[in-house]
Design an enzyme around this catalytic site. Structure first.
Site, PDB file in Angstrom:
ATOM      1  N   LYS A  66      -4.048   2.731  -3.714  1.00 43.70           N
ATOM      2  CA  LYS A  66      -4.751   2.565  -2.652  1.00 43.70           C
ATOM      3  C   LYS A  66      -5.356   3.782  -1.794  1.00 43.70           C
ATOM      4  CE  LYS A  66      -4.238  -1.843  -2.634  1.00 43.70           C
ATOM      5  NZ  LYS A  66      -5.488  -2.623  -2.943  1.00 43.70           N
ATOM      6  N   SER A  79      -4.152  -0.485   2.364  1.00 44.96           N
ATOM      7  CA  SER A  79      -2.849  -0.828   2.847  1.00 44.96           C
ATOM      8  C   SER A  79      -2.490   0.239   3.972  1.00 44.96           C
ATOM      9  CB  SER A  79      -2.032  -0.946   1.727  1.00 44.96           C
ATOM     10  OG  SER A  79      -0.664  -1.111   2.177  1.00 44.96           O
ATOM     11  N   TYR A 106       1.645   2.083  -7.076  1.00 44.27           N
ATOM     12  CA  TYR A 106       0.767   1.109  -6.250  1.00 44.27           C
ATOM     13  C   TYR A 106       0.040   1.764  -4.941  1.00 44.27           C
ATOM     14  CZ  TYR A 106      -0.190  -2.359  -2.562  1.00 44.27           C
ATOM     15  OH  TYR A 106      -0.835  -2.920  -1.516  1.00 44.27           O
TER      16      TYR A 106
END
Ligand code: UD1
Length: 338
Positions: free
Chosen positions: A154, A125, A150
């Protein structure tokens, strides 16, 4: 050729399954349906006329992952979407996010590196860049301290793959750093299905447009941007899905000089929240009920991609405009509510 798609019933996963099948690949889906539905298989079948093999597996169950790869020894590549993705929830449940997004990646890589030559595509992302210092954002922009568990999964996920590639020359891997995916398949057979109140802008807009939500809250209009609202790079999910197919093919054909690469996947175009609302109003012919509220904590001001690397090296370019992507999102919303 057989390709594994984890999270293949999810939003980006299902669109990628369609593009893979349309390109002649045999797809096997693993999904645990924690944030998706088996009905998506019908949508995929309606578009492609083909039914992918589907196995309901929770990738945290290590033995089941091992058993899967024993039964599907002919898998040549994996596109790994399966992960939890709600930023706010990750702050509340960090251990769930670290376990669900990272242990599963490790179990997959353990199986994959036991094989001779394997291609692996990872869903990353643009969140890894945080608020980048320069726009558009190139792949060599520094990775900033993650704002949420989160985002951290990544960043750590990319590191895990990079380190694994260093010592496994048979592993060929690409991380795709998505900007803001939106829209649905133009057939309206598959699309985004957020559970509960949508956290992302576009599904919130279409749900407000259809009458499911009363009003959209625009999070802040005092940012240093031309209209004061945040700017993002919204990419049509079908364009994004196609990027996975070309990235996979680069690895399968051995066109990659390094066995680990990173690409931005965006349009290169920044749009403000008010511009996205205007796009909705154009394509739907409806006025959207919205009001300006406080900034949302953790939001960055501006992020849009420099897509030169993907354009030149992968030969991939986003084709859809914001209005086309918005129309597909609106068609889908109308179809599922009627
Ligand atoms: C978030 C995640 C990103 C993830 C992406 C897509 C962060 C820091 N990033 O991006 O990692 O890949 O979702 O799932 O959280 N907005 C409103 N009202 C709303 C919802 C959103 O004004 O009800 C605004 C936001 O302030 C933002 C823009 O719309 O400016 C886009 O928001 P959103 O769709 O949530 O995506 P991001 O926050 O950019």
């Amino acid at each position: 050729m057989k390709i594994l798609v984890t999270g293949g019933l999810g939003f980006i996963g299902s669109h990628t399954v369609v593009e893979l099948q349309n390109s002649g690949y045999e797809v096997v889906i693993i999904d645990d349906c924690s944030n998706s539905s088996e009905n998506v298989l019908e949508g995929i079948f309606a578009i492609t006329g083909k039914r992918p093999v589907y196995e309901k597996i929770d990738l945290r169950e290590k033995e089941k992952v091992g058993d899967f790869f024993t039964r599907h020894a002919d898998i040549m590549g994996t596109i790994h979407f399966a992960a939890s993705k709600a930023v706010g929830e990750s702050v509340e449940k960090p251990l769930h996010y670290y376990e669900n997004n990272l242990s599963t990646l490790i179990y997959l890589l353990k199986e994959i590196t036991a094989k001779k030559r394997q291609s692996f595509i990872f869903s990353s992302s643009c969140t890894v860049y945080g608020q980048a210092d320069k726009m558009p954002i190139t792949e060599d922009a520094p990775v900033k301290m993650a704002e949420s568990p989160y985002g951290n999964t990544k960043q750590i996920g990319e590191e895990i793959i990079k380190d694994t590639c260093k010592v496994n020359s048979g592993l060929q891997a690409i991380s795709l750093r998505y900007f803001n995916p939106m829209g649905a398949h133009p057939s309206a057979e598959i699309g985004e299905l957020p559970i509960g109140v949508p956290q992302n802008l576009v599904p919130f807009i279409t749900q407000t447009g259809i009458g499911l939500r009363e009003q959209l809250s625009v999070f802040g209009d005092d940012y240093p941007t031309p209209d004061g609202t945040c700017i993002r790079d919204y990419i049509h999910v079908v364009d994004l899905a196609k990027a996975h197919v070309v990235a996979l093919e680069r690895l399968l054909k051995g066109e990659n000089p390094e066995n680990y690469e990173v690409y931005n996947v965006g349009t290169g175009q920044g749009s403000s929240v008010l511009e996205v609302i205007a796009s909705f109003e154009r394509v739907s012919g409806k006025k959207l009920n919205y009001s300006i509220v406080e900034r949302r904590p953790g939001d960055i001001t501006t992020a849009y991609a420099d897509t030169k690397k993907a354009n030149e090296v992968l030969g991939w370019k986003a084709c859809s405009t914001l209005d086309q992507a918005m129309k597909s999102a609106w068609d889908w919303e109308q179809k599922i509510r009627n």
